[in-house]
Design a protein around this motif. Structure first.
Motif, mmCIF file in Angstrom:
data_model
loop_
_atom_site.group_PDB
_atom_site.id
_atom_site.type_symbol
_atom_site.label_atom_id
_atom_site.label_comp_id
_atom_site.label_asym_id
_atom_site.label_seq_id
_atom_site.Cartn_x
_atom_site.Cartn_y
_atom_site.Cartn_z
ATOM 1 N N GLN A 12 0.841 -1.259 -0.051
ATOM 2 C CA GLN A 12 0.195 -0.031 -0.125
ATOM 3 C C GLN A 12 0.830 1.163 -0.127
ATOM 4 O OE1 GLN A 12 -3.372 -0.637 2.804
ATOM 5 N NE2 GLN A 12 -4.076 1.578 2.485
ATOM 6 N N ASN A 28 -2.583 -4.454 -6.942
ATOM 7 C CA ASN A 28 -1.805 -4.370 -5.735
ATOM 8 C C ASN A 28 -0.556 -4.779 -6.124
ATOM 9 O OD1 ASN A 28 -4.184 -3.983 -4.560
ATOM 10 N ND2 ASN A 28 -4.343 -6.055 -3.493
ATOM 11 N N SER A 64 -1.162 0.006 -6.393
ATOM 12 C CA SER A 64 -1.454 0.217 -4.806
ATOM 13 C C SER A 64 -0.562 1.109 -4.245
ATOM 14 C CB SER A 64 -1.623 -1.250 -4.219
ATOM 15 O OG SER A 64 -0.674 -1.886 -4.227
ATOM 16 N N ARG A 66 -5.528 -0.418 -1.485
ATOM 17 C CA ARG A 66 -5.228 -1.770 -1.877
ATOM 18 C C ARG A 66 -6.542 -2.565 -1.975
ATOM 19 N NH1 ARG A 66 -4.189 -6.180 1.526
ATOM 20 N NH2 ARG A 66 -2.916 -7.014 0.368
ATOM 21 N N LYS A 67 -6.728 -3.639 -2.951
ATOM 22 C CA LYS A 67 -7.663 -4.325 -2.951
ATOM 23 C C LYS A 67 -7.607 -5.480 -1.881
ATOM 24 C CE LYS A 67 -6.244 -5.169 -6.963
ATOM 25 N NZ LYS A 67 -6.048 -5.951 -8.575
ATOM 26 N N ILE A 113 -10.584 1.527 -2.627
ATOM 27 C CA ILE A 113 -9.906 1.620 -3.892
ATOM 28 C C ILE A 113 -10.785 1.795 -4.755
ATOM 29 C CG2 ILE A 113 -9.462 -0.892 -4.244
ATOM 30 C CD1 ILE A 113 -6.710 -0.153 -4.991
#
Length: 203
Positions: free
Chosen positions: A47, A106, A135, A141-142, A147
């Protein structure tokens, strides 16, 4: 009607070896699993909330037998080949200009630097997209919902007019809960170039 296609990167365009990378890490670190602290550090790094130096320093402190160059190699082991037919696919999609194209990945600094060095056509690939979100650059981030809301808001998108493609189920589940159409692709059996056949009901 799908107007925007949002793509993941790993195991959609570039092949990954997630199982092999985890196995290697556990062997090299002489542990049986990644504990919560390691997972947390990895997520913070992905992240962009800690620097590459801080990330490597953490691992060097915890696994002092391993030099930093080897730590980098272990970390980057997950990244495999990028089949060129997928580059041709996204270039054609960009040329056709029928959809807005967004990449949402990500990805951390070490991984993207490795890809830039080892994928000769990385810049050509990147230039195919209207937006290219990593990300660690956007500090999101996922699978966190924020996001996806960021992408929708930044690009003034209607969720129902978007298709999000990702090989990780929890990522597509979050997107789907926000009203985004999804394809949870199986990298072992499906290829992104077949999107219009596999998801033909959306186009």
């Amino acid at each position: 009607m799908i107007k925007t296609i949002i793509f993941d990167f790993g195991d959609v365009f570039i092949n990954l070896d997630k199982e092999g990378a985890l196995k290697l890490a556990l062997e090299k670190f002489e542990i049986t699993e990644l504990d919560e602290e390691l997972q947390s550090i990895n997520a913070l790094y992905e992240q962009g909330l800690i620097s590459t130096d801080e990330f490597l320093e953490f691992y060097a402190d915890n696994f002092p037998r391993l030099p930093k160059d080897e730590l980098k190699s272990i970390w980057n082991y997950i990244i495999k080949d990028f089949p060129e037919h997928r580059l041709q696919f996204i270039k054609q999609l960009a040329k056709d200009n029928n959809h807005q194209l967004i990449l949402l990945s990500n990805t951390n600094e070490l991984h993207i630097d490795y890809i830039k060095k080892n994928v000769s056509f990385y810049e050509d690939f990147k230039n195919c997209f209207d937006q290219f979100y990593l990300s660690h650059e956007i500090n999101l981030r996922k699978p966190n919902a924020d996001i996806f809301n960021f992408v929708l808001t930044e690009n003034k998108l209607n969720a129902e007019e978007c298709l999000f493609i990702d090989d990780t189920l929890e990522n597509t589940q979050t997107a789907q809960q926000l009203g985004i159409n999804v394809w949870n692709n199986n990298p072992a059996a499906e290829d992104i170039v077949d999107i219009f056949t596999i998801k033909n009901e959306l186009f």
